[in-house]
Every structure is written in structure tokens, then in C-alpha cells.
Scaffold this active site. Structure first.
Site, PDB file in Angstrom:
ATOM      1  N   SER A   1       0.852  -1.185   0.000  1.00 24.19           N
ATOM      2  CA  SER A   1       0.000   0.000   0.000  1.00 24.19           C
ATOM      3  C   SER A   1       0.895   1.244   0.000  1.00 24.19           C
ATOM      4  O   SER A   1       2.102   1.143   0.181  1.00 24.19           O
ATOM      5  CB  SER A   1      -0.905   0.005   1.231  1.00 24.19           C
ATOM      6  OG  SER A   1      -0.144   0.361   2.371  1.00 24.19           O
ATOM      7  N   LYS A   2       0.269   2.370  -0.178  1.00 26.33           N
ATOM      8  CA  LYS A   2       1.008   3.648  -0.236  1.00 26.33           C
ATOM      9  C   LYS A   2       1.937   3.830   0.966  1.00 26.33           C
ATOM     10  O   LYS A   2       2.994   4.428   0.869  1.00 26.33           O
ATOM     11  CB  LYS A   2       0.012   4.812  -0.268  1.00 26.33           C
ATOM     12  CG  LYS A   2      -0.670   4.958  -1.611  1.00 26.33           C
ATOM     13  CD  LYS A   2      -0.531   6.403  -2.126  1.00 26.33           C
ATOM     14  CE  LYS A   2      -0.872   6.515  -3.588  1.00 26.33           C
ATOM     15  NZ  LYS A   2      -2.295   6.467  -3.880  1.00 26.33           N
TER      16      LYS A   2
END
Ligand code: GLU
Length: 468
Positions: free
Chosen positions: A243-244
């Protein structure tokens, strides 16, 4: 499934954002598989969802693939453009009895589900129109649904996951064509893959269940089922889904961090695929080695340290013109000014020394700083301490001595040594003021590498600027 057809693979991104690192790896696997077998690698933009697809996203994806060096055959196919063909196949399925018109309204479907829930039955919708007599059909909007098998199982024979079995009672009569005549994604993918002659579908394992549904469409049309290879998704260094939060998720972020494309290809190839213990390799080897049997079942973890290592290997092995191109690409990616002719002329001869040590392009440029600056060289505080009166005097003597030596490493070194010795100083000691004068810094490539790259005139001018 046959091996006789020439290999055709594809990358089929949905243009809803940037090119994700996982997407880039999927594209790479498909590219390697096709290119290693004299096959074709096609590109299809899955832009059927008009609300989420944007031309900017398509651009970003093409740009990302181009940067990564993955060339595709022919023009990219727009899925949306094929909507008439998708509708035609749905009608063909109506005609051959593998699909049917369903007139159930959303309210009726909801009511069915509620009742099923209340009675503890499966909420998978069973359309009352599946076995209805066409004579009883109303003049009302309808969707076209697949007449999916109710009994038995659908098996995805996956080259990575093995045989994955789905009970047909778990797969409903999916919609192929909506009431407005637009195809569903699931249907469009199958028609396109068939029409494009795709023989191998290599993609993320988040599509594994879709494969079962898609196989039912292939079977309904009597089409040859391609080889499926569902690859585990990429996880972050902590083993959690990427994820980011983990940092770089978009391929462009890696380009902007200064990893050369060749290194990214090598690194991404190893992310979920292996060939023995081989870690460092180029395209030719990757194309020769890449096979579906080398893809692992466990999610690969991003490892930035390893990426640096791979990156350093590729930078060190790159020829100067390729490296220069990578540097220019990196500067453009980060919106930094391009190098001018003088900078290129000074940086190029230093590349040999610089590339042996740098792990990334910005690290290389950082060491190559001396070649990019102009006189008068600004001296950083730390380096300035080495420019005392004695050192300045030595710089003056050196300026005079280097006027006439031949501009070779040996002669430069001999002349410098000689002057140092006359002051009772070794090379190590005079290197510091030389670094300060030539680069304005205390951490630089070797002073002779800098002199050779800068040339006589510029070297002497920089020394003179700081001579006492
Ligand atoms: N468009 C899908 C995606 O971006 C890929 C579909 C496929 O590869 O079949 O996830």
C-alpha cells in the site's frame, strides 16, 4: 490448451491511475514470456468503465511501460471500442442457447436475495427467466445472462496455482450484456482475449475467481481456453499487502528515485519468479530463462536494499551512452534541468569512475557534482577547513606545475606527489584542498579522476581560484 499455437500474451490494465508496481511486474512477465518465445506481447486498455477511465491514466500507463523498456506489438487495443463485438458475441450465445434474456428488475432481484437470506439459502440469484418460454417474454428491458452450469465444477488449470476447483453452485448466471447494451467487464475480457488470439494469461491472483467465470464463457462459445497463470501479489517489506504506506507504489516513483529501467526489469523479474540462485542478469538471460514454472506461490516482498544492489550492478555494467540516456531520463522524470553540453562533456569521462560506486542515478550525480558546477566553485563549510594558508600555497604551486605535464593519470599523480613531498605531505593530505578547490566538497571521486574529466584548462582555473 495447446502448445502448438504461437505464444500471444497481453497486458490489460484498467486506465484509472498510474502504472502500479504490481502492474509493471505483470506486464514484464507477459513481455518476457512472449519475447523469449518469439511470440507477441499485446496491450489492451480496459476502458469499458467510462466513469473511472481517463485518457491521462492511459497516457501514464503507456509512458510507464515505455520507460520500463517493454515494447508491445501493434497498437494498444481499446476495450471500449470493441463494445459492438462484445454485444454480438452475447447475442450469439443467446442464439446457441448458452445465454438467456433475463427481465428481472433490480427490485425483484433484491427481493429474491432477502427471501433467500431469511430462509438461510444461498443468495446467488436464480433467474426465473433461465428456463422460460420466449413466447412469454415481455416487451421490457432485459440483460443477457450466461446459462452457467448448475451442477459440477469449474476447474482453473493454473500454471502457478495448480488446479483450482470452483463448485458451479457458487457461480451464478453472470450478466454478459447490461440492459443498456453495454458489455460487462467479465464478458469483454473473454471476447477480447479470444479475438486477440491470447494463448497465455499471466496476471495477478486477484483475478483467479474471475478465471473460473471466464472459463465458463469460453466453454459456452466453444473457444480454446488459454493457459492461465495467476501470480501472487507483491507485498511490502513487512509482508503486508502493498500500500502507499510502504513508499513507492507507482512505477514512476522508482524512475524518479533514479533506478535505471534495466535494473527495474531485473529486480521486478525476481519479484515472484526465480531461476535458481540467479539474482543479477540482463534482458537476454531473462528472456531465455523466464518460464511459468519459475513463478512462486508465495507473495513476493519488496526489498529496497536488494533493489539498490541490483541497481548498482546495472549502473556499473552500463555503457556510457546508455548511462547518459538513463541520466537524462531521470532528470526529465524529476523535472530537473537537462544537462548542457559542457556538463555532458565533463561528466562523460568521469562515468567510468562514478558508475563503479553509485547505486542510483542521483547518487551518481551527487558524486559527479564537480562536473556539473561552474566556476567560481562554492566551497562547502566542511571542505573549506582544508583551505588553509599552506594548502593554498600548494594549490598555487600545483597550478604552475600542471601547466606543462601531459594530462594523464600517471603524470598528474607524479607531479602532485612531488609537490606534496616537498612539503612533507603525502597524497592523502593534499587531496583535501584539491577536492575543495575542484569540487567544493570533501567527498568526491579521486582528484585525478576529476582532473582528467575537467581537462587542463578548467582544472587549473579552479585551482587558481583558491590558490594563495
Ligand atoms: N484490467 C484488469 C486489471 O487492471 C486486468 C484484467 C486481466 O488481466 O484479465 O486488473
Amino acid at each position: 490448451m495447446t502448445d502448438s499455437r504461437p505464444v500471444v500474451t497481453r497486458f490489460a490494465p484498467s486506465p484509472t491511475g498510474y502504472l502500479h508496481i504490481g502492474g509493471a511486474r505483470t506486464a514484464l512477465f507477459n513481455w518476457l514470456y512472449a519475447r523469449g518465445r518469439g511470440g507477441k506481447f499485446l496491450l489492451r486498455i480496459e476502458d469499458t468503465d467510462r466513469t473511472r477511465s481517463t485518457p491521462e491514466a492511459t497516457e501514464a500507463i503507456l509512458k510507464g511501460l515505455t520507460w520500463l523498456g517493454l515494447d508491445w506489438d501493434g497498437e494498444p487495443v481499446s476495450q471500449f471500442e470493441g463494445r459492438e463485438r462484445h454485444a454480438e458475441v452475447a447475442r450469439e450465445m443467446l442464439a446457441n442457447g448458452t445465454a438467456y434474456k433475463c427481465f428481472s428488475t433490480p427490485e425483484e432481484i433484491e427481493a429474491f436475495r432477502e427471501a433467500a437470506r431469511a430462509e438461510g439459502r444461498s443468495t446467488l440469484f436464480l433467474s426465473p427467466w433461465r428456463d422460460s418460454d420466449p413466447a412469454t417474454h415481455p416487451d421490457a428491458p432485459y440483460v443477457i445472462r450466461l446459462r452457467a452450469p448448475r451442477e459440477g465444477q469449474t476447474v482453473v488449470r493454473d500454471a502457478v496455482q495448480g488446479d483450482v476447483t470452483f463448485g458451479n453452485d457458487q457461480l451464478d448466471d453472470m450478466i454478459l450484456l447490461r440492459s443498456d447494451g453495454t458489455p460487462t467487464y467479465m464478458h469483454a475480457v473473454v471476447v477480447d482475449d479470444h479475438d486477440m488470439g491470447v494463448t497465455h494469461i499471466i496476471r495477478g491472483d486477484d483475478h483467479l475467481t474471475n478465471a473460473a467465470r471466464q472459463i465458463q464463457i469460453y466453454q459456452a462459445m466453444g473457444w480454446e481456453i488459454p493457459v492461465f497463470a495467476h501470480i501472487p501479489l507483491i507485498h511490502g517489506p513487512d509482508g503486508k499487502k502493498l500500500s502507499k504506506r510502504h513508499g513507492a507504489v507507482g512505477l514512476h516513483e522508482y524512475a524518479a528515485s533514479g533506478y535505471p529501467a534495466a535494473a527495474m526489469r531485473n529486480y521486478l523479474a525476481r519479484l515472484g519468479w526465480s531461476h535458481g540462485d540467479d539474482e543479477l542478469f540482463g534482458d537476454a538471460q531473462a528472456k531465455e530463462w523466464f518460464d511459468l514454472s519459475g513463478i512462486g506461490k508465495a507473495p513476493a516482498r519488496l526489498d529496497f536494499k536488494k533493489l539498490e544492489h541490483v541497481s548498482g550492478y546495472h549502473i556499473a555494467g552500463m555503457n556510457d551512452s546508455d548511462l547518459m540516456r538513463e541520466i537524462e531520463g531521470y532528470l526529465a522524470e524529476t523535472a530537473a534541468p537537462a544537462l548542457n553540453a559542457v556538463q555532458i562533456a565533463r561528466l562523460t569521462p568521469a562515468l567510468g569512475a562514478l558508475k563503479a560506486k553509485a547505486k542510483t542515478l542521483p547518487a551518481l550525480l551527487e558524486q559527479g557534482h564537480f562536473a556539473l558546477i561552474e566556476r567560481p566553485v562554492t566551497v562547502e563549510e566542511k571542505a573549506a577547513t582544508s583551505l588553509d594558508t599552506v594548502s593554498r600555497g600548494i594549490l598555487g604551486e600545483l597550478t604552475a606545475a600542471l601547466q606543462h605535464v601531459s594530462w594523464t593519470r600517471d603524470d598528474l599523480e607524479a607531479a602532485t606527489k612531488e609537490i606534496g613531498e616537498s612539503h612533507g605531505l603525502g597524497l592523502g593530505k593534499i587531496a583535501a584542498p584539491l577536492r575543495a578547490a575542484l569540487a567544493g566538497r570533501s567527498s568526491t571521486p579521486s582528484v585525478f579522476d576529476m582532473m582528467l574529466a575537467l581537462g587542463r584548462e578548467e582544472t587549473l582555473a579552479r585551482l587558481q581560484d583558491h590558490a594563495g
